[in-house]
Structure formats: C-alpha cells, structure tokens
Design an enzyme around this catalytic site. Structure first.
Site, mmCIF file in Angstrom:
data_model
loop_
_atom_site.group_PDB
_atom_site.id
_atom_site.type_symbol
_atom_site.label_atom_id
_atom_site.label_comp_id
_atom_site.label_asym_id
_atom_site.label_seq_id
_atom_site.Cartn_x
_atom_site.Cartn_y
_atom_site.Cartn_z
ATOM 1 N N GLU A 176 46.189 13.668 53.121
ATOM 2 C CA GLU A 176 46.587 12.253 53.034
ATOM 3 C C GLU A 176 45.365 11.492 52.539
ATOM 4 O O GLU A 176 44.394 11.314 53.288
ATOM 5 C CB GLU A 176 47.032 11.742 54.406
ATOM 6 C CG GLU A 176 48.231 12.480 54.997
ATOM 7 C CD GLU A 176 49.517 12.253 54.215
ATOM 8 O OE1 GLU A 176 49.585 11.276 53.439
ATOM 9 O OE2 GLU A 176 50.435 13.060 54.362
ATOM 10 N N CYS B 162 44.567 2.710 54.123
ATOM 11 C CA CYS B 162 44.789 3.502 52.908
ATOM 12 C C CYS B 162 45.896 2.896 52.052
ATOM 13 O O CYS B 162 45.881 3.003 50.838
ATOM 14 C CB CYS B 162 45.140 4.937 53.284
ATOM 15 S SG CYS B 162 46.535 5.049 54.411
#
Ligand code: NAD
Length: 524
Positions: free
Chosen positions: A261, A295
C-alpha cells in the site's frame, strides 16, 4: 531571531513509567536504542529498543509456536477475542489518541478518528470472517462421484511493516484479519511511532489474544526489513513507493505473497456544477487533514476556468485562517508534521516550486514559533511537471490549483501521473460526477468527498493501481490474502479412466458426450 514555541502540557496518561512498560516488550539484546520524541516539543519520551537480526528471528520463532496453537483454536473462540477487544479499544480511545498525538504531532481530531479504525475493522470482519473462512464445497469434475472443497489455511506468520502517518491504524488494523484467519503477526512499526501500536497489542492481549502471537520488533527499515521478510510467510507493507519496490523485490525472491500500500499524488476534479459550500471545506480537509500526511490526501486540484478565481479566493482564505497549533485538545484544526526531517522535505518541495516559477497563494513557510516541525497550510498555483511537487508525492500540507477548459482535459490531467491511489470528483449531478470518476486511473475515487468515504467503506477492497500499490486491504480480499487455499478433492469412484477391459476410444466417446451434457445441464 530565536523563537520559543509554546509547550503544551503532555497528556497525563503518557507517564514515563507507562511508556517504559510499553516499550519493554520490544526485544533489543544488542543494547541499541532510539530516542523516541514528543513531536510538539522535541523532548525525548522514552528510549526504544532496537531489535537485532537474532531478536527478529527469535520473535518469529515464538510467534510460530503460538500460531500452531492459535490456528487449532476454533474460529468462534478466536473471534471472541476481537468481540472483547472492540469494546476495550473504544473504552481506551482517549489514551490511544494521547499516544498517537505525542508520537506523531497530529491534531486531536485526527488522532481520535484514527482510534476508530481498528474497531471498524473488527466489526466488519467479525461479521464476514465466519463465511470467508468456512470450507466451501465446490463441484468436482465428475458430478455425483467427485467433489472439491476450498479450504482456507492461514499463511503462518505475517510480517507487517507500518509507516508513521497512521501508526495505530496501519499497525493494528492490518493485523486483525490476519489474526482472525489463524496467523501470528510480527509487526515493525516506524521507530518514531511505535507507542500506539505497542499499546494496541497490549489491549489485544487484555482482550484474550494469546501471549507471543503478536510480536513487535523495532529498528530502522533497512536494518530490520531483510530479516523480517526472510522469516515471514507473507508481508503486508504500507509506506512509500520507493520502499515498496524494495520490499516487493525481496518478497518475490522468497516466493512469498505481499500486499503493498504505497504513495499517491491524488487529484481532485471540481466540476462546473459543484457546490462550493461543500467542495471548499472538502478540499481543505483533503489537503490539510492530518497535516497533509494521508496517503489518500489531495495534492492537485483541477478547477473549471469559469470558476477558478471564485474557488481560489474561498479556498486560500480558509487555508490561511486554519487554527494551526500544538495542543492536546480538540482546538487546533491542523497539527505538526511528524519530524523536522520531514518538514525540511516538504519545505524543499515548496522552495523548488517557487524557484521554478510557482506562486504561493498562502502559507509556504515553516513555523518554528509553533513547534519544531510545523509548516503552514500552503496553496500554490503555477505548478508544473518540472517541479518536485508537480510529479512526486509531497506528503505535507501543500496543494496546487490548476485550471481546465473541458472535462476531458481535467480527466487527462488527473491521470497524468505514475500514481493511482485516490481521486475525488465534485459535482451536483452525481451521475455525471460518477461517470467522470469511472474514467480516472485510481484504486479509490470519492464523489463529493475527498477521501474518507472510500477508506471507511470496509466492505470494499481499497488499494492502489500503477505505482501506488499491489493488492488491497478491506473487503473479502483484505482477509483472504492472509490465507492459502487447499483444494481438497475427493473421488468416490475411479471414473476418470477406462474401466477394466474398456477400449480407450469408447471411454473418450463417453467422456466427450459427458462434457457436452454437463454444459447443457449447466453442471460446472
Ligand atoms: P517509508 O517507506 O519510508 O517507511 C514505511 C515503513 O517501512 C517504516 O516502518 C520504515 O521503517 C520501513 N522501511 C523503510 N525502508 C525499509 C526497508 N528497506 N525495508 C523494510 N522496511 C523499510 O514510508 P514513510 O515515509 O514512513 O510513510 C509515508 C509513505 O507511506 C507515504 O508515501 C504514504 O503515501 C505512504 N502510505 C501509504 C498508505 C496506503 O494505504 N497506500 C497508507 C499510509 C501511508
């Protein structure tokens, strides 16, 4: 000029004794320690042991022994631990938020919201795990006399490497489905933010997780990573794209699975019919929430030429008026960056953009008067792809405004990046906005929100495309990735070869007409 920042009083729960007890579970036989600091003041909070390769191997050995027993524990009993943990995590949310805040410097709102992530994950998988982990009987190749059953087997010991921006969520939430599936976990948090995940492990043990099953090792990534990956049966990594490539390479060499990720350079498209009463605050949260260290946060905003000035004025005014401070209460709207090093990286992106011709509409400077790693909410225009912040993730409170003439152009500009983690589209006509969303090359896309709706939808897999990642968390995939499949096939009668004395030609005839019949009768 020397400036003395205001020093907020450290939360009462974060006593020296409590922090020392938390880090005591980290093995560090080499004697090396990392000075873990309070971000708002730079004061050392506790010395964090640094694990040697031998410590990491021992952690895996202990975890592996505990895992064998855990995997043999009935699922119902395993899940009962998380039923208890769900309440415990909510009851202790304030203490968890204290730890998240002291080690990361984020504001209180983001810290308390982060504490909600593991209970949401527990809740979701408590519902789904029994179905996902139950053996599933499938048809065999020959009806009636054969069967095949899909059996989910835990991988073994899962290595989790977590970043500092959501240390509690990435450290604990990603471990929950792995543990439910019968695995053990060895977690390596970032040195800066090891306290909240360590407390999470303590809470899971209070809820009944067997001791030894969830290990935590600490150290600098390149020191700990190789041994951890060599020992692990699967790696769950959250962090930068650059590190993700290193992890993926080693996992590939070891022929183990991994979920990566990674970073993003996330665009927001404001359509001509968007309601600015929603889109402006949405963009403010998208760009400056968690001090821009999410993110999925927004770093590029695309605006229709006809409404550019209107948005720019409202957005820059709101950004400039944000309450940015060091405090352990709910007052500030934005907190600090995580470290002075990271603040300097963010500053270098802004300085580079300005040197190459970008304009600062607001912010743009460090704020040592607020704390060592504070940086102002910053809005830029005139950012181009020859600037650092035009192409790579800044991961701070810095966002660029861009104009577009047609929606096609907006889509093209939004997709003009190597990343593909998150995007956001705003418009009153939800069908039209969703059609634009469908054209974006991204793993997540939010309509009339910047990021939270996609992330909080725990039933849907969430991951990145392009250089933003491999695999996903959440959804069925978020649990099943921690399992191997055993295909248990049973043949009751030996019908898949000629009977004694039967000519092969005859057998083939029967087999081919059988295939046709199965298709006609829709037998798989
Ligand atoms: P990073 O890649 O520097 O570090 C992440 C973790 O990896 C840390 O624990 C670090 O110690 C460790 N690490 C570093 N080098 C390593 C190596 N060679 N081997 C093994 N481990 C190593 O990332 P960061 O700066 O800590 O975190 C910010 C990044 O994380 C941003 O790019 C952000 O977008 C990304 N992120 C992504 C998601 C997502 O879900 N896609 C979520 C949060 C953060």
């Amino acid at each position: 000029m020397t400036v003395t920042p205001v020093r907020p009083t450290r939360p009462a729960s974060a006593t020296d004794e409590f922090l020392r007890r938390l880090v005591a579970r980290v093995p560090g036989t080499g004697g090396a320690v990392w000075p873990l600091t309070e971000v708002y003041t730079g004061d050392i909070l506790v010395e964090l042991p640094q694990s040697t390769p031998a410590d990491i191997e021992q952690a895996f050995a202990t975890a592996r022994t505990a895992q064998a027993k855990w995997a043999a524990t009935p699922l119902k009993q395993r899940l009962a631990v998380f039923q208890r943990a769900h309440s415990l995590f909510i009851d202790r949310a304030r203490t968890i938020a204290d730890l998240i805040q002291v080690e990361s410097g984020k504001n209180r709102r983001m810290a308390i919201e982060e504490t909600c992530d593991p209970p949401m994950i527990m809740s979701h998988y408590l519902r789904r795990a029994p179905k996902l982990l139950a053996p599933t009987r499938r048809g065999g190749p020959v009806p009636l006399v054969s069967s095949s059953t899909e059996i989910r087997v835990p991988k073994g010991v899962v290595g989790i490497i977590a970043p500092w921006n959501f240390p509690f969520a990435t450290g604990i939430s990603d471990a929950i489905p792995a543990l439910m599936a019968g695995n053990a976990v060895v977690l390596k948090p970032d040195n800066k933010t090891a306290l909240s995940p360590l407390y999470g492990v303590q809470l899971l043990e209070e809820a009944g997780l067997p001791k030894g099953l969830f290990q935590v090792v600490c150290g600098e990534g390149p020191d700990v990573g190789p041994t951890l990956i060599d020992q692990a049966n699967y790696v769950m990594f959250t962090g930068s794209t650059a590190t993700g490539k290193v992890i993926g390479e080693q996992a590939g060499r070891n022929l183990i699975g991994c979920c990566l990720e990674l970073g993003g350079k996330n665009p927001m498209i404001v359509l001509p019919d968007a309601d600015f009463a929603d889109a402006v605050p949405g963009a403010v949260f998208g760009a400056f929430g968690n001090t821009g260290q999410i993110c999925m946060h927004i770093e590029r905003i695309y605006l229709p030429e006809s409404r550019y000035e209107e948005f720019k004025e409202a957005f820059a005014a709101k950004a400039a008026s944000l309450d940015v401070r060091a405090a352990y209460d709910f007052g500030p709207e934005m907190g600090s960056l995580v470290s002075v090093d990271h603040m300097n990286r963010v500053k270098s992106h802004v300085d580079d953009a300005v040197a190459k011709g970008a304009t600062v509409l607001c912010g743009g400077r460090p704020r040592p008067d607020l704390g060592p790693a504070f940086f102002e909410p910053t809005v830029l225009e005139g950012v181009t792809k020859d600037m650092l912040c035009g192409v790579t993730e800044t991961f701070g409170p810095v966002v660029a405004l861009h104009r577009y003439r047609t929606v096609d152009e907006a889509v093209e500009l939004a997709n003009d990046t190597d990343y593909g983690l998150n995007a956001s589209v705003w418009g009153k006509d939800i069908r039209a906005a969703s059609a634009v969303a469908a054209r974006l090359e991204t793993g997540n896309v939010n309509v009339n929100d910047s990021l939270a709706t996609a992330y909080a939808a725990k039933g849907t897999p969430s991951g990145g495309v392009k250089t933003s990642g491999v695999g996903a968390r959440h959804g069925d995939q978020g649990l099943l990735k921690y399992t191997d499949v055993q295909n248990l096939a049973v043949l009751k009668k030996p019908v898949m070869s000629p009977r004694p004395g039967q000519k092969y030609e005859k057998y083939v005839e029967g087999m081919l007409s059988g295939l046709k019949m199965m298709r006609r009768l829709r037998i798989r």
